[in-house]
Enzyme design. Structure first.
Site, PDB file in Angstrom:
ATOM      1  N   CYS A  26       0.828  -1.214   0.000  1.00  0.00           N
ATOM      2  CA  CYS A  26       0.000   0.000   0.000  1.00  0.00           C
ATOM      3  C   CYS A  26       0.858   1.257   0.000  1.00  0.00           C
ATOM      4  O   CYS A  26       1.681   1.461   0.889  1.00  0.00           O
ATOM      5  CB  CYS A  26      -0.914  -0.007   1.227  1.00  0.00           C
ATOM      6  N   HIS A 185       4.953   5.428   1.335  1.00  0.00           N
ATOM      7  CA  HIS A 185       4.664   3.997   1.460  1.00  0.00           C
ATOM      8  C   HIS A 185       4.147   3.737   2.866  1.00  0.00           C
ATOM      9  O   HIS A 185       4.793   4.085   3.857  1.00  0.00           O
ATOM     10  CB  HIS A 185       5.925   3.173   1.194  1.00  0.00           C
ATOM     11  N   HIS A 186       2.972   3.101   2.935  1.00  0.00           N
ATOM     12  CA  HIS A 186       2.331   2.866   4.229  1.00  0.00           C
ATOM     13  C   HIS A 186       3.149   1.918   5.113  1.00  0.00           C
ATOM     14  O   HIS A 186       2.990   1.902   6.342  1.00  0.00           O
ATOM     15  CB  HIS A 186       0.925   2.287   4.002  1.00  0.00           C
ATOM     16  N   ALA A 187       4.047   1.145   4.511  1.00  0.00           N
ATOM     17  CA  ALA A 187       4.866   0.215   5.292  1.00  0.00           C
ATOM     18  C   ALA A 187       5.773   0.938   6.274  1.00  0.00           C
ATOM     19  O   ALA A 187       6.133   0.388   7.321  1.00  0.00           O
ATOM     20  CB  ALA A 187       5.702  -0.665   4.359  1.00  0.00           C
TER      21      ALA A 187
END
Length: 207
Positions: A26, A185-187
């Protein structure tokens, strides 16, 4: 510049990283308008001042300096440098230039101007050669303002660094604003981190 590898198993973001990088990849973007009235009032050069501001805040927070090395190992750069676009009107193309960062605003502007003078007229995607690994992309679309902007990258789920896009500034209610889209980046970066970044950037631009 140093790249410090992260011990994934003891990382506070391990669960989030595993989910948003591996299970459900995501990325997301957020578009806001920044108040640049103080910059306009003080007569500061807009583009390099925005580059300075963004880079300053990036270097405060690890989530915006987290990346993958050539072996796919997650780590954090000790410092980031801006890699930004310049437009060539005659060919309707652009080139990228990177500039060494310093916390001293005047010195950074000098570095920026030296690079513009040396590489600003060079054609091709990379006007200044040999960009280091610790650069992040910034671009400017000065022909229009926007309220939403998104980049669709085929291999974007493997790219952890933020991407910034500015638009055309405009006047509203006696103040000047400029749109900024930030893609992350959601990570490695949650909504909280983006909002904190934007708050700190606005505070810096107000000074």
């Amino acid at each position: 510049m140093q790249f410090t590898k992260i011990d994934i198993n003891n990382w506070t973001r391990k669960e989030y990283f595993d989910h948003y990088f591996g299970n459900t990849p995501c990325t997301y973007s957020m578009t806001v308008k920044l108040d640049i009235s103080k910059l306009k009032k003080d007569g500061k050069k807009l583009y390099p001042t925005l580059l300075y501001g963004v880079t300053t805040i990036i270097n405060r927070h690890e989530e915006f300096r987290t990346a993958l090395d050539e072996n796919g190992q997650v780590g954090v750069f000790s410092e980031m440098l801006p890699c930004y676009t310049v437009f060539h009107k005659e060919t309707e193309t652009f080139s990228s230039i990177w500039t060494e960062f310093t916390a001293d605003y005047t010195e950074f502007l000098q570095n920026y101007q030296k690079d513009i003078d040396a590489f600003g007229e060079r054609m091709g995607m990379s006007a200044k050669p040999n960009p280091p690994e610790n650069t992040f992309p910034v671009s400017m679309i000065p022909w229009t303002s926007f309220e939403g902007f998104n980049l669709n990258l085929k291999k974007g789920y493997d790219y952890l660094l933020p991407i910034f896009t500015f638009g055309k500034y405009y006047e509203e209610g006696g103040k000047y604003y400029i749109p900024l889209s930030i893609q992350v980046h959601h990570a490695v970066c949650d909504g909280f981190h983006v909002c904190r970044f934007l708050d700190e950037l606005q505070d810096l631009l107000n000074k």
